[in-house]
Design a protein around this motif. Sequence first.
Motif, mmCIF file in Angstrom:
data_model
loop_
_atom_site.group_PDB
_atom_site.id
_atom_site.type_symbol
_atom_site.label_atom_id
_atom_site.label_comp_id
_atom_site.label_asym_id
_atom_site.label_seq_id
_atom_site.Cartn_x
_atom_site.Cartn_y
_atom_site.Cartn_z
ATOM 1 N N LEU C 186 39.236 29.850 28.292
ATOM 2 C CA LEU C 186 37.840 30.194 28.484
ATOM 3 C C LEU C 186 37.734 31.488 29.281
ATOM 4 C CD1 LEU C 186 34.921 29.488 28.105
ATOM 5 C CD2 LEU C 186 35.020 28.112 30.177
ATOM 6 N N VAL C 187 38.587 31.633 30.266
ATOM 7 C CA VAL C 187 38.557 32.864 31.059
ATOM 8 C C VAL C 187 38.810 34.052 30.154
ATOM 9 C CG1 VAL C 187 39.689 34.121 32.896
ATOM 10 C CG2 VAL C 187 39.238 31.703 33.164
ATOM 11 N N GLN C 188 39.706 33.861 29.225
ATOM 12 C CA GLN C 188 39.986 34.949 28.308
ATOM 13 C C GLN C 188 38.782 35.224 27.418
ATOM 14 O OE1 GLN C 188 43.672 34.515 26.253
ATOM 15 N NE2 GLN C 188 43.757 36.663 25.698
ATOM 16 N N ALA C 189 38.060 34.157 27.109
ATOM 17 C CA ALA C 189 36.869 34.319 26.270
ATOM 18 C C ALA C 189 35.774 35.085 26.996
ATOM 19 C CB ALA C 189 36.352 32.956 25.822
ATOM 20 N N PHE C 190 35.910 35.249 28.284
ATOM 21 C CA PHE C 190 34.951 36.085 29.003
ATOM 22 C C PHE C 190 35.387 37.547 29.017
ATOM 23 C CE2 PHE C 190 33.768 32.181 31.653
ATOM 24 C CZ PHE C 190 32.773 31.857 30.767
ATOM 25 N N GLY C 191 36.449 37.834 28.302
ATOM 26 C CA GLY C 191 36.870 39.224 28.229
ATOM 27 C C GLY C 191 37.881 39.612 29.290
ATOM 28 N N ILE C 192 38.421 38.626 29.962
ATOM 29 C CA ILE C 192 39.426 38.947 30.970
ATOM 30 C C ILE C 192 40.798 38.889 30.331
ATOM 31 C CG2 ILE C 192 40.478 38.196 33.138
ATOM 32 C CD1 ILE C 192 37.700 37.065 33.877
ATOM 33 N N ASN C 193 41.609 39.888 30.594
ATOM 34 C CA ASN C 193 42.928 39.944 29.997
ATOM 35 C C ASN C 193 43.855 38.972 30.725
ATOM 36 O OD1 ASN C 193 45.357 40.598 28.930
ATOM 37 N ND2 ASN C 193 45.020 42.807 28.991
ATOM 38 N N VAL C 194 43.811 37.728 30.286
ATOM 39 C CA VAL C 194 44.589 36.704 30.983
ATOM 40 C C VAL C 194 46.096 36.957 30.916
ATOM 41 C CG1 VAL C 194 45.122 34.260 31.111
ATOM 42 C CG2 VAL C 194 42.782 34.995 30.783
ATOM 43 N N PRO C 195 46.620 37.349 29.755
ATOM 44 C CA PRO C 195 48.064 37.618 29.754
ATOM 45 C C PRO C 195 48.476 38.637 30.806
ATOM 46 C CG PRO C 195 47.240 37.558 27.526
ATOM 47 C CD PRO C 195 46.043 37.447 28.422
ATOM 48 N N ARG C 196 47.648 39.680 30.973
ATOM 49 C CA ARG C 196 48.011 40.662 31.981
ATOM 50 C C ARG C 196 47.928 40.044 33.377
ATOM 51 N NH1 ARG C 196 44.653 45.842 31.749
ATOM 52 N NH2 ARG C 196 43.265 44.709 33.128
ATOM 53 N N MET C 197 46.914 39.215 33.547
ATOM 54 C CA MET C 197 46.759 38.566 34.836
ATOM 55 C C MET C 197 47.986 37.705 35.141
ATOM 56 S SD MET C 197 43.156 36.931 35.809
ATOM 57 C CE MET C 197 43.342 35.202 35.504
ATOM 58 N N VAL C 198 48.463 37.036 34.096
ATOM 59 C CA VAL C 198 49.653 36.195 34.261
ATOM 60 C C VAL C 198 50.840 37.052 34.681
ATOM 61 C CG1 VAL C 198 51.336 34.845 32.978
ATOM 62 C CG2 VAL C 198 48.906 34.387 32.691
ATOM 63 N N THR C 199 50.997 38.168 34.011
ATOM 64 C CA THR C 199 52.106 39.062 34.357
ATOM 65 C C THR C 199 52.007 39.489 35.820
ATOM 66 O OG1 THR C 199 51.962 39.906 32.125
ATOM 67 C CG2 THR C 199 53.318 41.147 33.661
ATOM 68 N N LEU C 200 50.798 39.898 36.198
ATOM 69 C CA LEU C 200 50.647 40.378 37.564
ATOM 70 C C LEU C 200 50.825 39.248 38.569
ATOM 71 C CD1 LEU C 200 47.787 42.969 37.078
ATOM 72 C CD2 LEU C 200 50.238 43.341 37.349
ATOM 73 N N THR C 201 50.424 38.056 38.178
ATOM 74 C CA THR C 201 50.635 36.934 39.079
ATOM 75 C C THR C 201 52.114 36.719 39.322
ATOM 76 O OG1 THR C 201 48.696 35.886 38.164
ATOM 77 C CG2 THR C 201 50.149 34.509 39.464
ATOM 78 N N TYR C 202 52.869 36.798 38.243
ATOM 79 C CA TYR C 202 54.313 36.617 38.417
ATOM 80 C C TYR C 202 54.859 37.714 39.332
ATOM 81 C CZ TYR C 202 59.164 35.613 37.403
ATOM 82 O OH TYR C 202 60.482 35.271 37.529
ATOM 83 N N ALA C 203 54.398 38.939 39.063
ATOM 84 C CA ALA C 203 54.848 40.044 39.901
ATOM 85 C C ALA C 203 54.482 39.780 41.359
ATOM 86 C CB ALA C 203 54.237 41.349 39.422
ATOM 87 N N GLY C 204 53.270 39.317 41.569
ATOM 88 C CA GLY C 204 52.820 39.055 42.932
ATOM 89 C C GLY C 204 53.642 37.958 43.583
#
Lengths: 379, 256, 295, 338, 237
Positions: C186-204
């Motif tokens: 659903l978050v992705q359906a709001f136009g948020i790039n969830v895959p990128r967020m996931v990547t950055l979360t891992y990085a973080g």
Amino acid sequence: QISGDVIKIGFLTDMSSVYADIDGAGGVEAIKMAIADLKGVAAGKKVELIFADHQNKADVASAKAREWIDTQGLDLLIGGTNSGANLAMATVAAEKKKPFISIGAGSSALTNANCTPYTIHYAYDTVALANGTGGAVTKAGGKNWYFLTADYAFGQALQADTTAVVQKNGGTVKGSVKHPLNASDFSSFLLQAQGSGAQILGLANAGGDTINAIKAAGEFGITKSMKLAGLLMFINDVHSLGLKTTEGMYLTDSWYWNQSPEARAWSRRFFEKMKRMPSSLQAADYSAVTHYLKAVEAIKTDDADKVMAQMKATPINDFYTKGTIRKEDGRGIHDMFLMQVKSVKESTEPWDYYKVVAKIPGEEAFTKLADSKCPLVKK
Amino acid sequence: MSDFILETQDLTKEFKGFTAVDAVNLRVQRGHIHALLGPNGAGKTTCFNLLTKFLTPTRGRIVFAGHDITRETSAQIARRGVIRSFQISAVFPHLTVLENVRIGLQRFTGTSFHFWRGLTGLKTLDAKVLALLELVDLRDMAHLKAADLPYGRKRALEIATTMAMEPQLMLLDEPTQGMGHEDVDRVTALIKRVAEGRTVLMVEHNMKVVASIADRITVLARGAVLAEGDYATVSKHPAVLEAYMGTEATELQGAH
Amino acid sequence: MTELFGIPLPALLGQLLLGLVNGSFYAMLSLGLAVIFGMLNIINFAHGALYMMGAFFAWMGLEYLGLNYWVMLGLAPIAVGLVGIVIERTMLQWLYKLDHLYGLLLTFGITLVIEGVFRSFYGVSGQPYQVPEQLTGATNLGFMILPNYRAWVVVASLIVCFAVWALIEKTSLGAKLRAGTENPKLVQAFGINVPRMVTLTYAGGVALAAFAGVLAAPILQVSALMGSNLIIVVFAVVVIGGMGSILGSILTGLGLGIVEGLTKVFYPEASNTVVFVVMAIVLLVRPAGLFGKEK
Amino acid sequence: MPSSPRATLLGYAALFIGIGLLPLLGAYPVFVMKVLCYALFACAFNLLVGFTGLLSFGHAAFLGTAGYVTGHALKVWALPTPVGLLLGMGAAAAVGLVFGLLAIRRSGIYFSMITLALAQMLYFFFLQAPFTGGEDGLQSVPRGSFLGLNLENDLTLFYVVLGLFVAAFWLIYRIVHSPFGQVLTSIRENEARATSLGYDTAHFKLLAFVLSAALAGLAGSTKTLVLGFATLTDAIWTTSGLVILMTLVGGMGTLLGPMVGALVIIALENKIGDFGTALADLTDVAWFNGLGESVSLVTGLIFIVCVLAFRRGLVGEAMALWEKLQARGRSPGSQASA
Amino acid sequence: MATPALDITNLHAWYGESHILHGINLRVQPGQVVTLLGRNGAGRTTTLRAIMGLTGARKGSIKVHGEETIGLSTHRIAQLGIGYCPEERGIFASLTTEENLRLPPLLKSRRGKVMSESEIYAMFPNLAERRASPGTRLSGGEQQMLAVARILRTGADILLLDEISEGLAPVIVQALARMIRELKKQGFTIIMVEQNFRFAAPLADHFIVIEHGEVVLSFPAADLPAHQAQMDELLSV
Ligand SMILES: Nc1ncnc2c1ncn2[C@@H]1O[C@H](COP(=O)(O)OP(=O)(O)OP(=O)(O)O)[C@@H](O)[C@H]1O
Ligand SMILES: Nc1ncnc2c1ncn2[C@@H]1O[C@H](COP(=O)(O)OP(=O)(O)OP(=O)(O)O)[C@@H](O)[C@H]1O
Ligand SMILES: [Mg+2]
Ligand SMILES: [Mg+2]
């Protein structure tokens, strides 16, 4: 006569794990130097080296040893580091009746309870270390001891041996704290040690534990009130800690690269190849192989029993040490040295770390025959 | 013995402050096909999960055939004869169709912990299994892997497995979901057939199915019972029309 | 002098404080694991190796580039974060649809490779790394002498932990992260790039591990194997805490550090098993862990 | 459908006879025995992961426990060899029961982490306990005799070990193809459904765990017997990782896979140095010479490659290929696709 | 003729193995309000989810403002200017009302009107009152308002609204109806899934009836009387 028309030497050591730096690839290089210095020939036959990483696994070590003896016609087995692996190799060598020289194992059991007619324990053992550090430091005035001990057989043996020596020399042991292996944080234990008011803190542990304990001791200012004595430390440990943290520490070793001109000369050659100075084990690797090959050369055979007898009958005399191999149990007997780590100011060149404080004669350092539990020793 | 094989008293389930099932008093009469209806998220599946202890009720009591089963485990309840199906198809995909059903029957042999025994003992069950598969038209496919069946056939297999347990009460969660027309009709007929002599509690969205086989209907909305009765009553119930069935023709006109 | 169980109270306080130092490391590492687990559903076995990498980067920065501790405290986590991005993009991202176990196995493999590489280049005996000048020395607290650096470790890690907590619980970025763990689709359906967020979360998450590594460099042996034993203890911490909440993982980490510290006084031999014993007890009483959500 | 049970059985028989002939063909009996021990270990592990879906990251604990107990029984208590083996197995099963009771409560990754942590705890115990000899290990364990056969002879021991292996393998085969195995499979495939059919899945998983632990224990006991020592390596967590790797490489959930995986990994462990040297000679890249010093690096790479590309393992991939070929062999129109 | 806001041809969609949509065709012009009708389980929600790329496999063509989206990932589709209000509302429990509201970022292609927070709170006073409480503590109706409000401030011009009147009190439904009229006036393109015909009928420009994953009826609002009988049959229960 030479079996298989070639003299085959097998070297099994830890090349990839915790002990890889004190022996490992450097040990291989040292042995290669030994062979090369004799032109690769003994008794007119070619000398070949095979080596492998036993990964600190006794089963890999014993399987390799067996395989080499059975399928490669091995003539001499050399054990690098790790007591468990060395004990397993000793068993195989005895079963197959092949000479086995253990260099890097600390366990005194190799020539004591688990001795065999084919085992030679060349460089050092924990008894010698305890005698060296415990005896010399106490004599030098370090009368009150406290131990930081790794809580397993090795650490406890080291503590017990050292305690006996300290007490024999008129010192007292104020207490000890046991820490688990790989404890990583030592501050808590050191605080307890500091509370004891002892002069000397004996580190009855090894490797990473010793290093982390020394680091923390410096940080907590313990080195101001107590002197540290590492019961099992190699030059690589000092190197990785730096002089700032280690200055003034005591430790015992069988050899130091800067202890004599011959040693220095050889070590420079080693440095060319490995970009680091040799540890005592690597020097012992060189010495042991040379000693073996000279024995073969002298009697013109690689027959196990005859070579063993020859090695035991001939004194060792090279840049590493001057000593003998005890006939009864195969224990190498030679001087040990108590070293003190130089301060940053005293050190004049890279790897210039130690000053020799005392020499412990071989007969005092190693287990006396009278105390031996080796079944081969007749009493 | 009471007429009601299953009764719940004030059955309630709360998830972190959100009440999914709210003091439901459900009574299912022995021998009935009882349908549980309600909009999405009304709490039907949650209800099933409570009845079979896949979820633990926050409050309330569940009585099955005169026994209070509120504190029993899922497996115990199943052994009492309450067998459920799942909303998302639940077969054992890498077992064959035959093995799928046999797993159920095997429980009655009491050999399920016998790890030293061969499978020959189980072969004696095969005849019975095949008879059950016959009922759901799966006999020809007995040796296929369940994963290779078309979707509708999987639901049929699930029903066959459920039946193998000789349940007193079958709980079917949307048995016709995701099926084509033909399959829907087949499964409807099947349920009617297997319901003889047992009790069925089913969740179903397909009104045609409900209208044709349900004896009694409970409508849930926001976790609570909205209405209860037979199809005729319920389908005219204004609250049900409002909350679930939506606008009917009369109101269509009324809107204009 | 007041005593508790035969130990002078001041000494006990001192030990508690030291326990807190270790607890800080546990907290930072389990926090990173929890953040990663929340978004990626992967138990990051490589966490220990990346912690080691952080410590090593600190050393390499000094050795090769002459960058001091303070610079590397910022740079090493960024560098390890970049490594994390590469790991996530090239490997982890293919596993999200599979059983979680594959994530565990893959990161286990990654651990072996990272440790192997460092071992083959730098050996195992470790590299020297000194306490930064500004923090040398110790302060007499009355009941104990606390090295300044240890005090700094506690302060720094508490600040970082609570900053991460605040970031996740109090900011709009954090809101996206929390929403993403609840319902990524659903978050992705709001136009948020969830895959990128996931990547950055891992990085973080791995940057946190690296930060802990840099903090550890001056007090522990900087060697290829420094993370491999720690990670198992951190796993136990995570099981005890239950991955339920950000705050939960921080508190469990700190708490277990203290428990361990006390064990070092009363029964030192058991100090590295005590966490496992606590784990067994917690599992018996609360299978989902202290802060875990029931399934 | 795969081949008939009879053909499968014949296949296995041929395989074991083949293994039995190996030493006569010049293979090195101790090496083959060692591989057999690890193969058994991997099979035992696979019984759990492959057929219940529980990934234990602590199986080294069982290998180690049994190894030490058997070693102690034979060396210190001087018990007969079979009794020593049984004691080892029993001890492993008991440890398995305790681990199981704690770990079964959670599934998935948590299960793995808990088993890992418990095994690590046991490792510390072994490290400190006097009877294990710490880092030196428990050395010089006598082999004794078995039914009057003197086991000091490698070849005799080899056939005894092979016999034990075949028996254990048969038992595993039996477990998989038993009523119990059927329930296990169903639990792995769909635990909720199995529960809804009236099975107390926790009890089944626990029994599977204990069986797996006992068989892993047998592997550990036999290994001590073969090699004459038990060391900490057997109990450390990297060994748990190794057995996972064996199973993963060979193919989880296949009967043959773990055996193949064990062979590959043990051979790798023993031969990687030679292999590296050979590669270096072949390619003139000196770096390969160091391969022997990078076992764990190579192991890690294999892990990564397996997880990313060959999740079914060697045997699994081969079987999939075989099935695909067979499916193509059948006439294309015979099965209407849905 | 202008590019349709949404142009769907022969759309198939699956959930795992179940094939739910069997070739949907649907065209919506900018500014239009279209209502999807159908029985429970007919596939209306699935149609909306397929537009967003949230189902399993999809096949066919979906053009948003003329741009093909069948191969795009969900967030890219959303960024073309679609606001989605899911059937289950999708209020996040770990976020407060305000965080829920602010969660969707402003879209790059801001074709539609961007409502400010104050405008939104003016439209839904309840939300203003409860802005600090966790999202799922709101009543069902409030949650529904929040779910709609959330997508109004993003600048999306195509709104997909799934059963927004479901489970709400009549007053609120009336408020929603007023809101939709207002949105329509502002030029939003709206696709609504509705059970509540009474709610939907007066709002829609166009009706579409879906049955078993196919469009079975499609007509403009003006033709409603003509299709009355057919509708009765298709929708009656
Ligand atoms: N484990 C859970 N945690 C939190 N909320 C839950 C959980 N399970 C269900 N819910 C919520 O409880 C409500 C009821 O869900 P349930 O699955 O029972 O609905 P249903 O009536 O079966 O709907 P459908 O017809 O869509 O299957 C939903 O709002 C759902 O989101
Ligand atoms: N996640 C899913 N997995 C499998 N099948 C699903 C899933 N979601 C929906 N379905 C099935 O897809 C079909 C269409 O569902 P959809 O939600 O589109 O219906 P709908 O027309 O919106 O009806 P309503 O919302 O009133 O239930 C139904 O048979 C439903 O059971
Ligand atoms: Mg449901
Ligand atoms: Mg819908």
